[in-house]
Design a protein around this motif. Structure first.
Motif, short mmCIF file in Angstrom:
data_model
loop_
_atom_site.label_atom_id
_atom_site.label_comp_id
_atom_site.label_asym_id
_atom_site.label_seq_id
_atom_site.Cartn_x
_atom_site.Cartn_y
_atom_site.Cartn_z
N THR A 1 0.56 -1.11 -0.23
CA THR A 1 -0.21 0.14 -0.26
C THR A 1 0.74 1.70 0.09
O THR A 1 1.77 1.21 0.45
N THR A 2 0.48 2.07 -0.68
CA THR A 2 0.50 3.67 -0.54
C THR A 2 -0.27 4.25 -0.30
O THR A 2 -1.29 4.70 -0.31
N GLY A 3 0.61 5.84 0.16
CA GLY A 3 -0.66 6.53 0.72
C GLY A 3 0.15 8.03 1.44
O GLY A 3 1.14 8.58 1.32
N ALA A 4 -0.90 8.99 1.56
CA ALA A 4 -0.68 10.27 2.25
C ALA A 4 -0.17 10.06 3.45
O ALA A 4 -0.87 9.80 4.32
N GLY A 5 0.59 11.46 3.09
CA GLY A 5 0.52 11.68 5.14
C GLY A 5 1.57 11.53 5.74
O GLY A 5 1.83 11.29 6.55
N SER A 6 2.74 13.19 5.20
CA SER A 6 2.98 13.17 3.68
C SER A 6 3.40 12.00 2.59
O SER A 6 2.41 11.90 1.73
N TYR A 7 3.54 11.13 3.13
CA TYR A 7 4.09 9.68 2.19
C TYR A 7 4.14 8.97 3.29
O TYR A 7 5.23 8.62 3.75
N ARG A 8 3.67 7.74 3.03
CA ARG A 8 3.90 6.54 3.89
C ARG A 8 3.42 5.38 2.82
O ARG A 8 2.91 5.25 1.71
N ALA A 9 4.61 4.17 2.76
CA ALA A 9 4.46 3.32 2.16
C ALA A 9 4.45 1.92 3.02
O ALA A 9 4.68 1.56 4.38
N ARG A 10 3.72 0.81 2.92
CA ARG A 10 3.88 0.01 3.63
C ARG A 10 4.32 -1.57 2.56
O ARG A 10 3.54 -1.76 1.48
N GLY A 11 4.70 -1.84 3.30
CA GLY A 11 5.22 -3.67 2.43
C GLY A 11 5.72 -4.57 3.73
O GLY A 11 5.27 -4.87 5.04
N GLN A 12 5.36 -6.09 2.89
CA GLN A 12 5.80 -7.23 3.68
C GLN A 12 7.31 -8.15 2.91
O GLN A 12 6.94 -8.08 1.84
N MET A 13 7.09 -8.79 3.74
CA MET A 13 8.59 -9.76 3.35
C MET A 13 8.29 -10.33 4.51
O MET A 13 8.19 -11.49 5.90
N GLY A 14 9.37 -11.79 3.92
CA GLY A 14 9.46 -13.05 4.84
C GLY A 14 10.98 -12.67 5.58
O GLY A 14 10.96 -14.73 6.36
#
Length: 288
Positions: free
Chosen positions: A162-175
């Motif tokens: 996911t990415t989004g405002a606030g100012s910039y926010r990114a989410r990722g997943q990993m193993g």
């Protein structure tokens, strides 16, 4: 001829964008370095993760949150955290990016390293999730900014979910762990999807011997359909197939395939890695 002219113009525009971005990056790096002070980090640990508020320089700050589905040993003494400004001339790091169309943003040339200490007994099951938030970048629709991850000094791979405002926010997943950064990805979205599907296929085949046959056969059949859909440009149908793959992985337990990662790095977290890969494929399909 018109099509060739259009492609030539697009290629030149992309080249100019990359060149101007590189020059801005160099200028930004020297500004950031001149403003650099000792990194200050306030880290709060809980049973299922931690959050770090970090002032990298007087000009650059960020927040990093990491969460685990099921973990043992989440404590300050079990992790080494590092946040550093990356030079645009650091070829060792730049060579780990997936091509010249992926570059660090001028306003946020930051490498984040999260390394569980090998002999402290930390482990987690399934996927780990990381979210990076910074005011130094700004979210706009169609932004090329993505979250990348590298394990053990390998190539950085896009893990964005996911990415989004606030100012910039990114989410990722990993193993797995250990290095993370936000980069501008100017590759075509279609090529990104194709690359992620290929990476999923390669990893699934490499781990076939440790996945129970019924589940492997289900995943392999769904993957074959997904590859055909992506090749044909049927991206809506491909999203449905990826969701089926995710459901198969979410319902598979540790008896079906290995699902634990340990700081001693003696186990392959197959379930977590495949699930993270499938979810970032879904993200890339959604933004086509």
């Amino acid at each position: 001829m018109a099509i060739l002219a259009k492609r030539d113009t697009q290629n030149r525009s992309r080249l100019l964008y990359c060149l101007s971005g590189f020059l801005i990056f160099i200028a930004s790096f020297f500004i950031a370095t001149s403003a650099q002070a000792s990194t200050e980090a306030n880290v709060v640990y809980t049973n299922d993760g931690f959050t770090a508020q970090v002032q990298v320089t007087s000009l650059i700050e960020l927040e990093v949150s990491v969460k685990f589905e099921n973990a043992v040993g989440v404590a300050a003494e079990n992790f080494e955290l590092d946040f550093q400004i990356v030079s645009p001339l650091n070829t060792n790091l730049l060579n780990r990016l997936p091509g010249t169309l992926v570059s660090l943003p001028a306003d946020f040339p930051v490498l984040i390293s999260i390394k569980p200490i090998a002999d402290r007994g930390f482990s987690f099951e399934g996927v780990a999730e990381i979210e990076i938030y910074t005011k130094n970048l700004h979210y706009v629709a169609g932004s090329p900014l993505r979250l990348f991850h590298s394990s053990d000094g390998g190539e950085f791979k896009d893990i964005t979910v996911t990415t989004g405002a606030g100012s910039y926010r990114a989410r990722g997943q990993m193993g797995t762990f250990s290095d993370f950064l936000i980069a501008a990805d100017l590759r075509t979205p279609v090529s990104v999807v194709a690359g992620k599907v290929t990476a999923f296929s390669d990893y699934l085949q490499a781990q076939s011997s440790v996945i129970e046959s019924p589940t492997y056969n289900l995943l392999s059949a769904a993957l074959s359909i997904l590859q055909q859909q992506v090749s044909a440009g049927s991206y809506g149908s491909a999203q449905n197939t990826v969701n089926e793959i995710i459901t198969i992985l979410e319902t598979a337990d540790g008896a079906v395939m290995p699902s634990i990662w340990r700081s001693s790095k003696d186990l392959q977290n197959v379930s977590g890695t495949l699930l993270a890969q499938a979810r970032t494929i879904r993200y890339s399909l959604r933004i086509l």
